[in-house]
Design a protein around this motif. Structure first.
Motif, PDB file in Angstrom:
ATOM      1  N   SER A   6       0.835  -1.190   0.000  1.00 35.43           N
ATOM      2  CA  SER A   6       0.000   0.000   0.000  1.00 35.43           C
ATOM      3  C   SER A   6       0.878   1.250   0.000  1.00 35.43           C
ATOM      4  O   SER A   6       1.747   1.405   0.870  1.00 35.43           O
ATOM      5  N   ILE A   7       0.663   2.119  -0.974  1.00 34.04           N
ATOM      6  CA  ILE A   7       1.433   3.359  -1.036  1.00 34.04           C
ATOM      7  C   ILE A   7       1.141   4.268   0.161  1.00 34.04           C
ATOM      8  O   ILE A   7       2.072   4.839   0.750  1.00 34.04           O
ATOM      9  N   PRO A   8      -0.141   4.429   0.566  1.00 36.61           N
ATOM     10  CA  PRO A   8      -0.410   5.234   1.771  1.00 36.61           C
ATOM     11  C   PRO A   8       0.307   4.704   3.008  1.00 36.61           C
ATOM     12  O   PRO A   8       0.787   5.483   3.842  1.00 36.61           O
ATOM     13  N   MET A   9       0.388   3.358   3.135  1.00 43.40           N
ATOM     14  CA  MET A   9       1.098   2.768   4.265  1.00 43.40           C
ATOM     15  C   MET A   9       2.587   3.100   4.190  1.00 43.40           C
ATOM     16  O   MET A   9       3.217   3.398   5.211  1.00 43.40           O
ATOM     17  N   GLU A  10       3.143   3.059   3.000  1.00 42.78           N
ATOM     18  CA  GLU A  10       4.564   3.367   2.832  1.00 42.78           C
ATOM     19  C   GLU A  10       4.845   4.822   3.193  1.00 42.78           C
ATOM     20  O   GLU A  10       5.835   5.135   3.861  1.00 42.78           O
ATOM     21  N   ILE A  11       3.955   5.712   2.751  1.00 45.90           N
ATOM     22  CA  ILE A  11       4.122   7.133   3.066  1.00 45.90           C
ATOM     23  C   ILE A  11       4.003   7.363   4.570  1.00 45.90           C
ATOM     24  O   ILE A  11       4.801   8.094   5.176  1.00 45.90           O
ATOM     25  N   THR A  12       3.024   6.703   5.193  1.00 48.66           N
ATOM     26  CA  THR A  12       2.849   6.820   6.643  1.00 48.66           C
ATOM     27  C   THR A  12       4.077   6.302   7.378  1.00 48.66           C
ATOM     28  O   THR A  12       4.526   6.900   8.369  1.00 48.66           O
ATOM     29  N   TYR A  13       4.623   5.210   6.896  1.00 45.94           N
ATOM     30  CA  TYR A  13       5.838   4.617   7.475  1.00 45.94           C
ATOM     31  C   TYR A  13       6.984   5.624   7.455  1.00 45.94           C
ATOM     32  O   TYR A  13       7.687   5.809   8.457  1.00 45.94           O
ATOM     33  N   GLN A  14       7.172   6.283   6.308  1.00 46.97           N
ATOM     34  CA  GLN A  14       8.254   7.256   6.175  1.00 46.97           C
ATOM     35  C   GLN A  14       8.021   8.470   7.071  1.00 46.97           C
ATOM     36  O   GLN A  14       8.956   8.969   7.722  1.00 46.97           O
ATOM     37  N   VAL A  15       6.774   8.948   7.119  1.00 44.32           N
ATOM     38  CA  VAL A  15       6.454  10.114   7.947  1.00 44.32           C
ATOM     39  C   VAL A  15       6.707   9.814   9.425  1.00 44.32           C
ATOM     40  O   VAL A  15       7.316  10.610  10.151  1.00 44.32           O
ATOM     41  N   LEU A  16       6.250   8.634   9.877  1.00 45.20           N
ATOM     42  CA  LEU A  16       6.458   8.256  11.273  1.00 45.20           C
ATOM     43  C   LEU A  16       7.938   8.077  11.582  1.00 45.20           C
ATOM     44  O   LEU A  16       8.420   8.469  12.662  1.00 45.20           O
ATOM     45  N   GLY A  17       8.661   7.509  10.642  1.00 45.69           N
ATOM     46  CA  GLY A  17      10.092   7.287  10.843  1.00 45.69           C
ATOM     47  C   GLY A  17      10.857   8.589  11.014  1.00 45.69           C
ATOM     48  O   GLY A  17      11.673   8.741  11.930  1.00 45.69           O
ATOM     49  N   TRP A  18      10.567   9.547  10.150  1.00 48.40           N
ATOM     50  CA  TRP A  18      11.276  10.823  10.240  1.00 48.40           C
ATOM     51  C   TRP A  18      10.754  11.679  11.381  1.00 48.40           C
ATOM     52  O   TRP A  18      11.458  12.562  11.884  1.00 48.40           O
ATOM     53  N   THR A  19       9.516  11.427  11.807  1.00 47.57           N
ATOM     54  CA  THR A  19       9.012  12.095  13.013  1.00 47.57           C
ATOM     55  C   THR A  19       9.782  11.614  14.237  1.00 47.57           C
ATOM     56  O   THR A  19      10.178  12.409  15.098  1.00 47.57           O
ATOM     57  N   ALA A  20       9.997  10.294  14.290  1.00 46.98           N
ATOM     58  CA  ALA A  20      10.786   9.736  15.392  1.00 46.98           C
ATOM     59  C   ALA A  20      12.208  10.278  15.357  1.00 46.98           C
ATOM     60  O   ALA A  20      12.784  10.643  16.391  1.00 46.98           O
ATOM     61  N   PHE A  21      12.792  10.321  14.154  1.00 49.89           N
ATOM     62  CA  PHE A  21      14.157  10.846  14.006  1.00 49.89           C
ATOM     63  C   PHE A  21      14.237  12.291  14.496  1.00 49.89           C
ATOM     64  O   PHE A  21      15.138  12.655  15.266  1.00 49.89           O
ATOM     65  N   MET A 202       6.786   0.727  13.206  1.00 51.27           N
ATOM     66  CA  MET A 202       6.908  -0.724  13.112  1.00 51.27           C
ATOM     67  C   MET A 202       5.538  -1.371  12.941  1.00 51.27           C
ATOM     68  O   MET A 202       5.384  -2.359  12.203  1.00 51.27           O
ATOM     69  N   THR A 203       4.553  -0.823  13.618  1.00 52.58           N
ATOM     70  CA  THR A 203       3.191  -1.350  13.523  1.00 52.58           C
ATOM     71  C   THR A 203       2.649  -1.207  12.100  1.00 52.58           C
ATOM     72  O   THR A 203       2.026  -2.130  11.562  1.00 52.58           O
ATOM     73  N   VAL A 204       2.898  -0.052  11.477  1.00 47.31           N
ATOM     74  CA  VAL A 204       2.445   0.191  10.105  1.00 47.31           C
ATOM     75  C   VAL A 204       3.067  -0.808   9.142  1.00 47.31           C
ATOM     76  O   VAL A 204       2.394  -1.370   8.269  1.00 47.31           O
ATOM     77  N   GLN A 205       4.355  -1.067   9.306  1.00 48.87           N
ATOM     78  CA  GLN A 205       5.029  -2.023   8.422  1.00 48.87           C
ATOM     79  C   GLN A 205       4.452  -3.423   8.611  1.00 48.87           C
ATOM     80  O   GLN A 205       4.246  -4.159   7.639  1.00 48.87           O
ATOM     81  N   SER A 206       4.177  -3.800   9.843  1.00 46.96           N
ATOM     82  CA  SER A 206       3.623  -5.126  10.111  1.00 46.96           C
ATOM     83  C   SER A 206       2.227  -5.285   9.519  1.00 46.96           C
ATOM     84  O   SER A 206       1.884  -6.329   8.978  1.00 46.96           O
ATOM     85  N   ILE A 207       1.414  -4.223   9.616  1.00 45.25           N
ATOM     86  CA  ILE A 207       0.060  -4.268   9.052  1.00 45.25           C
ATOM     87  C   ILE A 207       0.121  -4.421   7.537  1.00 45.25           C
ATOM     88  O   ILE A 207      -0.604  -5.215   6.940  1.00 45.25           O
TER      89      ILE A 207
END
Length: 274
Positions: A6-21, A202-207
């Motif tokens: 899912s592209i939306p999931m991938e985008i969410t994954y990146q946003v969450l990752g850089w938010t954590a960073f 991590m949850t988004v990637q697992s879903i």
């Protein structure tokens, strides 16, 4: 190799990752700035600072190795399956690199600023020595068979262990002093945000992948998030509930005395009539 479903999931994954960073990286600066302004590190646990540096150093080794090494990535796929995704993202490597630099800066501040009677405990020194000894032993064990994935997993386990124990000295110090003065709450609030975003990533990637291998394949990252959130809640409770800051706690007696003097001083002091 697996890809995103899912592209939306991938985008969410990146946003969450850089938010954590961003949260975790910016989070070090309130403490650095506080130390600089006070020209003192009194109130900051030296054990916490030193153990934090060791933790991030081992985490950087794990993240950079798994992200950049094709040999280690191949060993990961052979163990967990080629349909799985590498559990380390670019933001993980960027965060680890920055964290090592930031924690090194804090340790340097400990060396040059007023320390009072504080020092690194013998327990922390012994623990650091044991970590280096254990890491060297594991390296020589992995060398003959080139078990590099196993070796960096050891480093990941070390950083997870250090994450569990590094907060304890600071929490104990706050409890003993009945104060959080000298320990930046800004760091804690941003650390909490980073831990929450990291676990959500991590949850988004697992879903998206329909698999929990992402958690098991990088259990260190999962523990970093959960342990950080747990201790951050403790620190927030100490700051806002148990030991709320006293406005005059860090004001020097000289400053208080000066603040009570009259704005205009006169040389004549008439005697009161009796």
């Amino acid at each position: 190799m697996a890809s995103w479903n899912s592209i939306p999931m991938e985008i969410t994954y990146q946003v969450l990752g850089w938010t954590a960073f961003s949260s975790w990286s910016i989070g070090y600066y309130p403490q650095i700035i506080l130390n600089f302004r006070r020209k003192s590190v009194v109130g900051l646990s030296f054990d916490f600072a030193v153990l934090n540096l060791i933790k991030h150093s081992t985490y950087l080794i794990y993240n950079a190795s798994l992200y950049f090494s094709s040999v280690i990535q191949k060993q990961y796929y052979e163990k967990y399956g080629y349909e799985q995704m590498i559990p380390v993202a670019a933001n993980d490597v960027a965060f680890s690199t920055h964290a090592v630099l930031a924690t090194s800066t804090i340790v340097f501040q400990i060396l040059i600023y007023d320390r009072g009677s504080q020092k690194v405990s013998k327990i922390a020194i012994a623990m650091i020595f044991a970590v280096f000894l254990f890491a060297a032993f594991c390296f020589f064990l992995a060398l003959p068979s080139h078990s590099w994935l196993w070796l960096i997993s050891i480093f990941n386990s070390i950083q997870a262990f250090m994450t569990v124990i590094k907060y304890i000295p600071q929490a104990v110090m706050n409890f003993t002093r009945k104060s959080t003065a000298g320990f930046s709450i800004g760091y804690i609030l941003l650390d909490f945000t980073g831990g929450t975003a990291n676990f959500a990533q991590m949850t988004v990637q697992s879903i998206d992948q329909g698999s929990l291998v992402n958690f098991f394949g990088n259990i260190g990252k999962m523990l970093v998030s959960l342990v950080s959130i747990f201790f951050d809640l403790i620190f927030m409770c100490q700051r806002y509930v148990l030991y709320p800051p006293n406005e005059n706690a860090e004001v020097s007696p000289k400053l208080i005395e000066e603040s009570t003097e009259p704005l205009i001083k006169t040389s004549d002091h008439p005697q009161l009539e009796t």
